[in-house]
Scaffold this motif. Structure first.
Motif, PDB file in Angstrom:
ATOM      1  N   SER A   1      88.371   7.971  12.176  1.00  0.00           N
ATOM      2  CA  SER A   1      89.274   8.713  13.058  1.00  0.00           C
ATOM      3  C   SER A   1      88.665  10.105  13.194  1.00  0.00           C
ATOM      4  O   SER A   1      88.394  10.763  12.190  1.00  0.00           O
ATOM      5  N   ILE A   2      88.448  10.530  14.428  1.00  0.00           N
ATOM      6  CA  ILE A   2      87.705  11.761  14.697  1.00  0.00           C
ATOM      7  C   ILE A   2      88.630  12.786  15.343  1.00  0.00           C
ATOM      8  O   ILE A   2      89.403  12.448  16.248  1.00  0.00           O
ATOM      9  N   SER A   3      88.535  14.042  14.885  1.00  0.00           N
ATOM     10  CA  SER A   3      89.370  15.110  15.449  1.00  0.00           C
ATOM     11  C   SER A   3      88.608  16.432  15.442  1.00  0.00           C
ATOM     12  O   SER A   3      87.510  16.518  14.890  1.00  0.00           O
ATOM     13  N   ASP A   4      89.188  17.443  16.034  1.00  0.00           N
ATOM     14  CA  ASP A   4      88.634  18.803  16.051  1.00  0.00           C
ATOM     15  C   ASP A   4      87.204  18.856  16.578  1.00  0.00           C
ATOM     16  O   ASP A   4      86.342  19.554  16.039  1.00  0.00           O
ATOM     17  N   ILE A   5      86.927  18.111  17.640  1.00  0.00           N
ATOM     18  CA  ILE A   5      85.563  18.033  18.169  1.00  0.00           C
ATOM     19  C   ILE A   5      85.159  19.336  18.843  1.00  0.00           C
ATOM     20  O   ILE A   5      85.931  19.936  19.587  1.00  0.00           O
ATOM     21  N   GLN A   6      83.921  19.749  18.554  1.00  0.00           N
ATOM     22  CA  GLN A   6      83.306  20.906  19.195  1.00  0.00           C
ATOM     23  C   GLN A   6      81.947  20.480  19.733  1.00  0.00           C
ATOM     24  O   GLN A   6      81.253  19.672  19.112  1.00  0.00           O
ATOM     25  N   ILE A   7      81.559  21.043  20.872  1.00  0.00           N
ATOM     26  CA  ILE A   7      80.290  20.703  21.521  1.00  0.00           C
ATOM     27  C   ILE A   7      79.453  21.962  21.630  1.00  0.00           C
ATOM     28  O   ILE A   7      79.977  23.039  21.924  1.00  0.00           O
ATOM     29  N   SER A   8      78.141  21.814  21.403  1.00  0.00           N
ATOM     30  CA  SER A   8      77.232  22.957  21.467  1.00  0.00           C
ATOM     31  C   SER A   8      75.935  22.542  22.154  1.00  0.00           C
ATOM     32  O   SER A   8      75.575  21.360  22.167  1.00  0.00           O
ATOM     33  N   ASP A   9      75.230  23.513  22.718  1.00  0.00           N
ATOM     34  CA  ASP A   9      73.922  23.273  23.328  1.00  0.00           C
ATOM     35  C   ASP A   9      72.794  23.495  22.341  1.00  0.00           C
ATOM     36  O   ASP A   9      71.622  23.382  22.706  1.00  0.00           O
TER      37      ASP A   9
END
Length: 193
Positions: free
Chosen positions: A163-171
């Motif tokens: 179960s996945i939460s608090d996703i952040q995306i970066s370059d």
């Protein structure tokens, strides 16, 4: 809404938004809760930590239950760091990461069941996949195509789900996707065990 259709026709279509989002993202991190189930003993085990995903086929799961426990893929090798035995197990050969497993859904004949609710969809693919996997489950939100669930079940009924939460995306990809060199730890080729 439930639908049952052939994988060749709809598996890649239903998982396409999630696959494209993961392929387009340079680096993704978030929290996870992992649940393992062993069919023979009917035992469950839960762990949690931080997930890291990047290309090509890079992943790292850093567990919070035991300091230093982790599992990852360098792109060519899968490894597990086991602080209890002070070992790093290395699995050479064809690495499997989340993207690789998702892309295998369109490779074989299988059945797809999907359910939607609000802003989310959960897709369950059943068939014969690589590594003895018989079922792959992926859940993502329609609004941003980011995952909230990923699970596999093998032919023996054993399963692992995240179960996945608090996703952040970066370059920017951090330099964390390598087999660690830890003083006092033995590096073991898992193929020799």
């Amino acid at each position: 809404m439930f639908s049952l259709i052939l994988c060749a026709l709809a598996g890649s279509t239903l998982l396409q938004p999630l696959s494209e989002r993961l392929e387009d993202a340079v680096y993704i991190t978030g929290s996870f809760i992992q649940t393992d189930y062993w069919a023979l003993t009917l035992d469950y085990e839960q762990a949690s930590g931080t997930m890291h995903l990047a290309h090509p086929n890079l992943f790292l799961l850093q567990y919070s239950d035991i300091t230093g426990r982790s599992m990852g893929c360098t792109g060519s090798e899968v490894f597990t760091v086991d602080p209890e035995f002070e070992e790093i197990l290395v699995y050479s050969g064809s690495p499997t990461g989340f993207l690789h497993i998702l892309s295998s859904v369109s490779e074989d004949d299988c059945t797809i069941v999907s359910s939607t609710g609000g802003d989310s969809i959960t897709v369950i693919a059943s068939g014969e996949f690589q590594g003895g996997v018989s079922e792959i489950t992926a859940g993502y939100t329609f609004s941003d195509s980011l995952p909230f669930l990923f699970a596999t079940t093998d032919v023996n009924g054993n399963s692992t789900s995240w179960s996945i939460s608090d996703i952040q995306i970066s370059d920017t990809v951090p330099d964390i996707f390598s087999i660690p060199d830890i003083a006092g730890y033995s590096t073991v080729d898992a193929g020799t065990i």
